[in-house]
Design a protein around this motif. Structure first.
Motif, PDB file in Angstrom:
ATOM      1  N   TRP A  77     -30.165 -11.697 -28.249  1.00  0.00           N
ATOM      2  CA  TRP A  77     -30.950 -10.462 -28.349  1.00  0.00           C
ATOM      3  C   TRP A  77     -31.114  -9.834 -26.962  1.00  0.00           C
ATOM      4  O   TRP A  77     -30.959  -8.626 -26.787  1.00  0.00           O
TER       5      TRP A  77
ATOM      6  N   ASP B  93     -39.791  -5.753 -24.277  1.00  0.00           N
ATOM      7  CA  ASP B  93     -39.106  -6.953 -24.782  1.00  0.00           C
ATOM      8  C   ASP B  93     -39.853  -8.249 -24.461  1.00  0.00           C
ATOM      9  O   ASP B  93     -39.950  -9.145 -25.299  1.00  0.00           O
TER      10      ASP B  93
ATOM     11  N   TYR C 142     -33.453 -20.988 -31.936  1.00  0.00           N
ATOM     12  CA  TYR C 142     -34.263 -19.821 -31.566  1.00  0.00           C
ATOM     13  C   TYR C 142     -33.864 -19.316 -30.178  1.00  0.00           C
ATOM     14  O   TYR C 142     -33.817 -18.119 -29.915  1.00  0.00           O
ATOM     15  N   ARG C 143     -33.610 -20.274 -29.293  1.00  0.00           N
ATOM     16  CA  ARG C 143     -33.248 -19.878 -27.937  1.00  0.00           C
ATOM     17  C   ARG C 143     -31.910 -19.127 -27.938  1.00  0.00           C
ATOM     18  O   ARG C 143     -31.744 -18.137 -27.230  1.00  0.00           O
TER      19      ARG C 143
ATOM     20  N   LEU D 290     -42.669 -15.185 -31.249  1.00  0.00           N
ATOM     21  CA  LEU D 290     -42.595 -16.652 -31.229  1.00  0.00           C
ATOM     22  C   LEU D 290     -43.937 -17.296 -31.562  1.00  0.00           C
ATOM     23  O   LEU D 290     -43.990 -18.288 -32.289  1.00  0.00           O
TER      24      LEU D 290
ATOM     25  N   ARG E 128     -32.629 -15.656 -29.179  1.00  0.00           N
ATOM     26  CA  ARG E 128     -33.345 -14.857 -28.179  1.00  0.00           C
ATOM     27  C   ARG E 128     -32.377 -14.419 -27.074  1.00  0.00           C
ATOM     28  O   ARG E 128     -32.421 -13.279 -26.614  1.00  0.00           O
ATOM     29  N   ASN E 129     -31.497 -15.309 -26.648  1.00  0.00           N
ATOM     30  CA  ASN E 129     -30.563 -14.943 -25.586  1.00  0.00           C
ATOM     31  C   ASN E 129     -29.558 -13.890 -26.053  1.00  0.00           C
ATOM     32  O   ASN E 129     -29.203 -12.984 -25.304  1.00  0.00           O
TER      33      ASN E 129
ATOM     34  N   LEU F 177     -37.684  -9.479 -33.730  1.00  0.00           N
ATOM     35  CA  LEU F 177     -37.067  -8.955 -32.512  1.00  0.00           C
ATOM     36  C   LEU F 177     -36.351  -7.625 -32.726  1.00  0.00           C
ATOM     37  O   LEU F 177     -36.205  -6.843 -31.787  1.00  0.00           O
TER      38      LEU F 177
ATOM     39  N   GLU G  15     -41.154 -10.692 -27.564  1.00  0.00           N
ATOM     40  CA  GLU G  15     -40.636 -12.026 -27.882  1.00  0.00           C
ATOM     41  C   GLU G  15     -41.745 -13.073 -27.934  1.00  0.00           C
ATOM     42  O   GLU G  15     -41.692 -13.978 -28.772  1.00  0.00           O
TER      43      GLU G  15
ATOM     44  N   LEU H 201     -38.321 -19.793 -23.397  1.00  0.00           N
ATOM     45  CA  LEU H 201     -38.085 -18.577 -22.620  1.00  0.00           C
ATOM     46  C   LEU H 201     -37.844 -18.868 -21.136  1.00  0.00           C
ATOM     47  O   LEU H 201     -37.556 -17.946 -20.368  1.00  0.00           O
TER      48      LEU H 201
END
Lengths: 231, 168
Positions: B68, B117, B61-62, B125, B65-66, B25, B121, B140
């Protein structure tokens, strides 16, 4: 001939289709050189991504990151003479254990009397643990620490598994000393029965399995290795 | 305390994978480790929100990602100030052969950084982290069809950027 949609083609490539659909797309790709080429290119792209980013997976985790998780672990798993706790280690896969091996460097105080010393980022056995690794044979246990298996790792270094009253682990020869390759808590209820050194704790068995090259030493070879200074 | 220990142990075990995802990312390794650190800290603070028996990796991971995404706007502004043309030429050079994987990592990160983005992602993933479409969609919060179409666009753009040739 039908050409699959982009989504379907890539779903096939990623193994996301059911068998019937996959067979259909596969036939279409087989019949179309361009699609075959495209599939090959994208497989190569993914392989390249995985190789490049796989270097991150293989690299040691920087200490500040492991330190973020350390506070409670210090009492549970890492201290050699810590009071035995619940079977936290049961959840501990090898990668975690190796991470712990790195993490522990920042946690265990460098005391001359402790069983573990930190030097240049490596953890070394000291005091009674070092004595046991140096001198004890599996067949002749004495003191608090018992030796399990002795063997060579893939680099040719001699390694020995050990179990103490509240911890077990694996140490390998490195620069003439015993460098720790893993340290585990002893599960509750087994603390008094640590004679089962080397193999009874599945996490330790896994660590041994992933380290050993060839067979473990028999008693004669173990003794000979000791007498020649573990070289 | 048992579950807390298991949680932390699980998190430590996930560290290498979380770092890899962060590299997928982020635009450089320093940013990736910052993101990993922020993720670990957030995960530890939110540990009671993780339900035992559910996947810890998807949960962590979530979070990453959030976090990020939270910085996406700042990233976008910065990216707009920087001209990408020179990068493109560097990325295109000799992508095959005996290039060191670690050197290639910088090139691949640079190429990934050029993707929007929402494509980046899903590429990270699915193609790097190995999640399935459904798992990625759940992480996501988008439909699987959206994941599939973003993945098509992302990997197609990436292929053009790095120009992978067949290794046969």
């Amino acid at each position: 001939m039908n050409v699959p949609t982009d989504e379907k083609f890539f779903a096939w490539l990623d193994g996301e289709l059911d068998d019937v659909e996959a067979a259909r797309v596969e036939a279409e790709v087989a019949a179309d050189a361009k699609l075959g080429e495209l599939a090959a290119q994208h497989r190569a792209l993914q392989a390249r991504l995985q190789t490049a980013f796989g270097t991150v997976l293989d690299a040691p985790v920087p200490a500040p990151l492991t330190a973020a998780t350390d506070d409670q672990r210090r009492g549970e798993v890492l201290q050699f003479r810590a009071k035995p706790h619940g079977p936290v280690w049961k959840m501990l896969p090898l990668a975690a254990m190796l991470a712990v091996g790195i993490l522990v460097g920042s946690l265990i105080p460098d005391r001359a009397t402790g069983p573990i010393q930190v030097q240049a980022g490596e953890l070394y056995a000291a005091a009674a643990l070092n004595d046991a690794l140096d001198m004890q044979l599996a067949s002749a246990p004495s003191g608090d620490i018992r030796i399990g298996l002795t063997f060579r790792d893939r680099t040719g270094a001699i390694c020995r598994s050990f179990t103490g009253p509240s911890s077990s682990g694996l140490a390998c020869r490195h620069d003439g000393r015993w460098a720790l390759r893993g340290l585990l808590g002893v599960p509750e209820g087994q603390a008094d029965d640590y004679r089962m050194a080397g193999g009874e704790n599945p996490a330790l068995s896994n660590l041994v399995d992933s380290t050993i090259a060839g067979e473990p030493f028999d008693a004669a070879r173990e003794r000979a290795a000791r007498d020649s200074g573990w070289r | 305390m048992g579950s807390s220990g298991a949680f932390k142990t699980g998190l430590v075990a996930l560290l290498p994978r979380l770092r890899r995802f962060a590299h997928g990312l982020s635009r450089n390794p320093a940013d990736a480790d910052d993101l990993t650190q922020a993720t670990i800290e957030r995960a530890l603070r939110s540990s009671e929100q993780w339900r035992e028996g559910t996947r810890l990796d998807s949960w962590a991971y979530r979070i990453m990602r959030n976090l990020w995404i939270d910085t996406a706007r700042a990233r976008l502004r910065r990216a707009e100030r920087e001209a990408p043309a020179e990068d493109a030429e560097q990325i295109g050079v000799d992508p095959t052969g005996a290039m060191e994987a670690s050197v290639d990592l910088a090139k691949m990160m640079s190429a990934m950084d050029r993707l929007p983005d929402e494509q980046r992602e899903v590429v990270a993933l699915i193609l790097i982290e190995g999640f399935g479409y459904r798992e990625a969609a759940e992480m996501l919060d988008v439909p699987m069809g959206t994941v599939a179409s973003r993945l098509v666009r992302g990997r197609t753009a990436l292929l053009e950027l790095v120009g992978v040739e067949r290794a046969d």
